[in-house]
Motif scaffolding. Structure first.
Motif, PDB file in Angstrom:
ATOM      1  N   ILE A  35       9.419  10.813   2.794  1.00  0.00           N
ATOM      2  CA  ILE A  35       8.333  11.883   2.428  1.00  0.00           C
ATOM      3  C   ILE A  35       8.308  11.767   1.404  1.00  0.00           C
ATOM      4  O   ILE A  35       9.304  12.036   0.806  1.00  0.00           O
ATOM      5  N   VAL A  36       7.119  12.156   0.729  1.00  0.00           N
ATOM      6  CA  VAL A  36       7.788  12.600  -0.515  1.00  0.00           C
ATOM      7  C   VAL A  36       7.265  13.863  -0.988  1.00  0.00           C
ATOM      8  O   VAL A  36       5.759  14.889  -0.376  1.00  0.00           O
ATOM      9  N   SER A  65      -1.066   9.074  -8.942  1.00  0.00           N
ATOM     10  CA  SER A  65       0.006   8.168  -8.722  1.00  0.00           C
ATOM     11  C   SER A  65       0.762   8.113  -7.294  1.00  0.00           C
ATOM     12  O   SER A  65       1.637   7.788  -7.303  1.00  0.00           O
ATOM     13  N   VAL A  66       0.186  10.273  -6.990  1.00  0.00           N
ATOM     14  CA  VAL A  66       1.199   9.892  -5.575  1.00  0.00           C
ATOM     15  C   VAL A  66       0.546   9.573  -4.374  1.00  0.00           C
ATOM     16  O   VAL A  66       1.161   9.085  -3.698  1.00  0.00           O
ATOM     17  N   ILE A  67      -0.743   9.953  -4.126  1.00  0.00           N
ATOM     18  CA  ILE A  67      -1.742   9.721  -2.934  1.00  0.00           C
ATOM     19  C   ILE A  67      -2.009   7.925  -3.297  1.00  0.00           C
ATOM     20  O   ILE A  67      -2.931   8.076  -3.560  1.00  0.00           O
ATOM     21  N   THR A  68      -1.165   7.290  -2.732  1.00  0.00           N
ATOM     22  CA  THR A  68      -1.183   6.171  -3.273  1.00  0.00           C
ATOM     23  C   THR A  68      -1.774   4.913  -0.959  1.00  0.00           C
ATOM     24  O   THR A  68      -1.539   6.481  -0.415  1.00  0.00           O
ATOM     25  N   ARG A 108     -10.007  10.927  -0.561  1.00  0.00           N
ATOM     26  CA  ARG A 108     -10.893  10.614   0.056  1.00  0.00           C
ATOM     27  C   ARG A 108     -10.472   9.001  -0.532  1.00  0.00           C
ATOM     28  O   ARG A 108     -11.711   7.846  -0.425  1.00  0.00           O
ATOM     29  N   LYS A 109     -10.397   8.835  -1.374  1.00  0.00           N
ATOM     30  CA  LYS A 109      -9.714   7.308  -1.954  1.00  0.00           C
ATOM     31  C   LYS A 109      -9.258   6.569  -0.834  1.00  0.00           C
ATOM     32  O   LYS A 109      -9.489   4.611  -1.114  1.00  0.00           O
ATOM     33  N   LEU A 110      -8.870   6.906  -0.669  1.00  0.00           N
ATOM     34  CA  LEU A 110      -7.340   6.193   0.765  1.00  0.00           C
ATOM     35  C   LEU A 110      -8.476   5.145   1.991  1.00  0.00           C
ATOM     36  O   LEU A 110      -9.686   5.502   1.981  1.00  0.00           O
TER      37      LEU A 110
END
Length: 318
Positions: A35-36, A65-68, A108-110
């Motif tokens: 979990i972040v 940088s968080v939503i990887t 959206r970019k995931l």
């Protein structure tokens, strides 16, 4: 896979993280190995599976940088609270509106649309409302915070419609009893008139005792936030927004419950002194809802207010 919790250092975020790590998760909950926590401070949960990342959620580079690509689910709980958002319009817009959009755009970019649970508020309501608010009534916020949350709701629904995220919007009842100290939320008094007297401290109620509130205990709100990530998307129907179940009580009924459970001395520590700024905000919120739909989706509510007070006393050894 990772689960991201914005506002993870706050009361609700930290409690959610702790619960997810300490209890068996229900079937259908997104799989994760870590979990972040994203907040302005480090998450207080001491667990090797928790990574604390500090920064501004409105910052595009920070959020990206968080939503990887290994993020499978997001709980978006971070917000500037109601009283503060009303006093500082620019800050409220930057965090509550722009921050939500920035987070959604990163999701959206995931490679796969993440499960996205957004904590909204009763502050989206306002104007002339029926005594029992139906599930499909139009929102009419009477505060900047309410407007910002309403914008967030629309964004999550549209991003879900487009298939960018698998969104779920939870309109939280007023959470009673919150531990800790009062904050800038207009609803802060609702916990203060119970928490402080039980701890032997005087408290002031800034609204009329006839004011009706829609409340939920911390344990029930956490259970419902977890349930929000479990419900199959198709079951939400035309909207991903749901009014979480609560119980409807007046301030007078809350004080009666305080006296029954905590004693006459506790009740005597509460004085009445109306605050026009707080009263104006709080009286625009509805106090009772038809929650047939949310109950059918597996969400739950507390039994009665006395039980809410007892739960707080149990948790704090009182």
């Amino acid at each position: 896979m990772k689960l991201v919790v914005t506002g993870g250092a706050g009361f609700l975020g930290a409690r959610l993280i702790g619960t997810l790590l300490s209890q068996e998760r229900p079937a259908g909950f997104p799989e994760f190995t870590s979990i972040v926590s994203v907040d302005l401070a480090a998450c207080p949960v001491d667990d090797a599976r928790v990574q604390s990342v500090t920064g501004d959620i409105a910052g595009k580079a920070f959020i990206e940088s968080v939503i990887t690509p290994d993020v499978g689910a997001v709980y978006h709980l971070a917000a500037v609270v109601s009283g503060q958002a009303e006093a500082d319009f620019d800050l409220g817009m930057a965090v509550n509106m722009a921050g939500t959009l920035t987070l959604l755009e990163a999701c959206r970019k995931l490679p796969q649309p993440p499960r996205f649970v957004f904590a909204s508020s009763l502050a989206v309501f306002g104007g002339k409302l029926p005594d029992l608010v139906p599930d499909d009534i139009a929102v009419m916020p009477q505060s900047s915070y309410g407007a910002q949350k309403a914008i967030g709701e629309l964004l999550v629904n549209d991003f879900s419609r487009k298939g960018f995220v698998d969104g779920r919007v939870c309109r939280l009842p007023t959470i009673v009893v919150r531990p800790g100290k009062p904050n800038a939320a207009a609803s802060s008094f609702a916990s203060g008139i119970i928490r402080e007297p039980l701890a032997g401290v005087d408290s002031v109620c800034p609204v009329p005792t006839g004011t009706r509130l829609w409340i939920s205990s911390p344990d029930t709100v956490i259970a419902n936030l977890i349930q929000a990530a479990v419900v199959e998307a198709s079951r939400f129907g035309d909207t991903r927004t749901v009014n979480l179940p609560g119980i409807s009580v007046t301030v007078a009924e809350m004080l009666d419950g305080l006296e029954r459970v905590g004693g006459k001395d506790a009740r005597a520590r509460v004085t009445l002194a109306e605050d026009e700024r707080i009263k104006r905000i709080v009286l625009s919120w509805p106090g009772d809802f038809d929650v047939t739909r949310s109950l059918s989706l597996g969400f739950t509510r507390d039994g009665d207010f006395d039980g809410v007070v007892r739960a707080h006393m149990r948790d704090h050894g009182q």
